[in-house]
Write an enzyme that holds these catalytic residues in place. Structure first.
Site, PDB file in Angstrom:
ATOM      1  N   GLY A 182       0.803  -1.224   0.000  1.00  0.00           N
ATOM      2  CA  GLY A 182       0.000   0.000   0.000  1.00  0.00           C
ATOM      3  C   GLY A 182       0.829   1.264   0.000  1.00  0.00           C
ATOM      4  CG  ASP A 183       5.138   3.131   1.507  1.00  0.00           C
ATOM      5  OD1 ASP A 183       4.812   4.277   1.880  1.00  0.00           O
ATOM      6  OD2 ASP A 183       6.286   2.841   1.135  1.00  0.00           O
ATOM      7  CB  SER A 184       4.653   0.614  -3.500  1.00  0.00           C
ATOM      8  OG  SER A 184       5.856   0.321  -2.838  1.00  0.00           O
TER       9      SER A 184
END
Length: 136
Positions: free
Chosen positions: A22-24
């Protein structure tokens, strides 16, 4: 010929593995939007990107978007928020860090389930209503 390993169901992944993805997802969406709409040097692009992807910014973004979450999405967010590892960012409070991890977990879960229209809808709502320059 080697057989591909069986694909893991996103429901079976740890919240921190989902947050890793999700960060990416968020970073790519922000980078794409910035380069599509601004002619900035790479250094300026990075400075603008950080205004959206830092733990403090993600905390504020999640608060803005939470009313739009379905019951299932809220459960995934809470699972991620509650699973945060002990270490915290030096630039965010523990609450901001946990919330940002939960938000990343939700984005990773949606992405890995193939729910790209939902990811895009949440991102559009964020982009329309989030002011990255507002005081925290």
């Amino acid at each position: 010929m080697d057989k591909q390993p069986e694909k893991i169901d996103p429901r079976e992944l740890s919240p921190l593995a989902l947050a890793f993805v999700g960060d990416s997802v968020l970073e790519l969406l922000v980078r794409q939007r910035l380069v599509e709409h601004h002619r900035l040097s790479p250094g300026r692009l990075n400075a603008e990107k950080v205004k959206y992807v830092s733990a403090r910014a993600q905390f504020r973004e999640e608060k803005l978007l939470e009313p739009l979450f379905t019951e299932e999405e809220l459960a995934v967010f809470k699972r991620g928020r509650n699973a945060t590892k002990a270490s915290v960012s030096k630039h965010a409070s523990p609450e901001e860090y946990r919330t940002s991890t939960g938000f990343e977990c939700l984005l990773g879960w949606l992405y890995l389930r193939g729910e790209l229209p939902r990811v895009q809808a949440l991102f559009e709502a964020l982009w329309q209503d989030f002011d990255p320059n507002a005081p925290a």
